[in-house]
Design a protein around this motif. Structure first.
Motif, PDB file in Angstrom:
ATOM      1  N   ARG A  99      -2.755  -0.390 -11.560  1.00 20.74           N
ATOM      2  CA  ARG A  99      -3.368  -1.702 -11.801  1.00 20.74           C
ATOM      3  C   ARG A  99      -4.805  -1.748 -11.303  1.00 20.74           C
ATOM      4  N   ILE A 100      -5.110  -1.008 -10.248  1.00 16.57           N
ATOM      5  CA  ILE A 100      -6.442  -1.036  -9.637  1.00 16.57           C
ATOM      6  C   ILE A 100      -7.439  -0.170 -10.393  1.00 16.57           C
ATOM      7  N   LEU A 103      -9.766  -1.570 -12.986  1.00 15.42           N
ATOM      8  CA  LEU A 103     -10.796  -2.478 -12.472  1.00 15.42           C
ATOM      9  C   LEU A 103     -12.130  -1.771 -12.264  1.00 15.42           C
ATOM     10  N   GLU A 117     -10.095  -4.446  -4.498  1.00 15.10           N
ATOM     11  CA  GLU A 117      -9.090  -5.503  -4.320  1.00 15.10           C
ATOM     12  C   GLU A 117      -9.275  -6.073  -2.919  1.00 15.10           C
ATOM     13  N   THR A 118      -9.706  -7.326  -2.868  1.00 15.42           N
ATOM     14  CA  THR A 118      -9.982  -7.959  -1.575  1.00 15.42           C
ATOM     15  C   THR A 118      -9.108  -9.175  -1.317  1.00 15.42           C
ATOM     16  N   ASP A 119      -8.235  -9.499  -2.243  1.00 19.50           N
ATOM     17  CA  ASP A 119      -7.409 -10.696  -2.105  1.00 19.50           C
ATOM     18  C   ASP A 119      -6.219 -10.417  -1.186  1.00 19.50           C
ATOM     19  N   ALA A 123      -2.477 -10.432  -2.948  1.00 16.46           N
ATOM     20  CA  ALA A 123      -2.193  -9.080  -3.460  1.00 16.46           C
ATOM     21  C   ALA A 123      -1.313  -8.304  -2.482  1.00 16.46           C
ATOM     22  N   ILE A 126      -4.853  -4.267  -0.243  1.00 14.34           N
ATOM     23  CA  ILE A 126      -6.302  -4.304  -0.452  1.00 14.34           C
ATOM     24  C   ILE A 126      -6.690  -2.866  -0.767  1.00 14.34           C
ATOM     25  N   CYS A 146      -5.664   2.472  -0.262  1.00 17.20           N
ATOM     26  CA  CYS A 146      -5.050   1.138  -0.239  1.00 17.20           C
ATOM     27  C   CYS A 146      -4.400   0.872   1.113  1.00 17.20           C
TER      28      CYS A 146
END
Length: 159
Positions: A99-100, A103, A117-119, A123, A126, A146
């Motif tokens: 999924r990452i 991006l 990913e910072t949420d 999520a 991260i 991750c």
């Protein structure tokens, strides 16, 4: 006179209590923000460190070693090739990595790496990505690292 001093005392107490509450809430928010930024910086630094090792020794043994080292840590890694296919990854991270990785399509990833990913509140992980460039040539792939959050359990914190 006694009622006046009682009222002034209670007013002063309420005023001081209100100021303390505002200060403690702002202190808490500042500390949480600083802690999150620190985790982001550490994640990027760890990914860059692994990327540097892979650039110096780009072989299957080094790939396996990086993945093995992260299997005992709190972080997971996924290493991609130039076509963004996962070459090697920690167990359990592949669905999240799939999924990452999209991006990063079409985005310039700086040499120093970047967070993708910072949420951390919603999520499951991260994530940071660092580009792998071997011999000064073009990009050979990415090092995706991750860190698992506790978002799925409903608690808003990082492990």
């Amino acid at each position: 006179m006694r009622k006046l001093s009682w009222k002034l005392g209670m007013l002063f107490f309420a005023f001081v209590l209100a100021i303390e509450m505002v200060l403690f809430v702002s202190l808490y928010a500042t500390l949480v923000h600083a802690r999150i930024e620190e985790e982001f910086a550490q994640l990027i630094a760890r990914g860059n460190s692994h990327r540097n090792v892979l650039e110096k020794n780009n072989d299957r043994t080094t790939l396996a070693h990086v993945v093995m080292m992260e299997s005992e840590a709190e972080t997971d890694v996924a290493i991609t090739d130039a076509r963004r296919r996962i070459v090697s990854a920690s167990s359990g991270i592949v669905p999240f990595a799939k999924r990452i990785i999209p991006l990063t399509n079409g985005r310039h990833i700086p040499r120093r790496g970047m967070m993708v990913e910072t949420d951390w509140k919603r999520a499951s992980h991260i994530a940071a990505v660092s580009p792998i460039q071997i011999g000064g040539g073009g990009k050979q792939g990415d090092m995706c690292i991750c860190f698992k959050t506790l978002a799925r359990s409903g608690r808003w914190c990082i492990n």
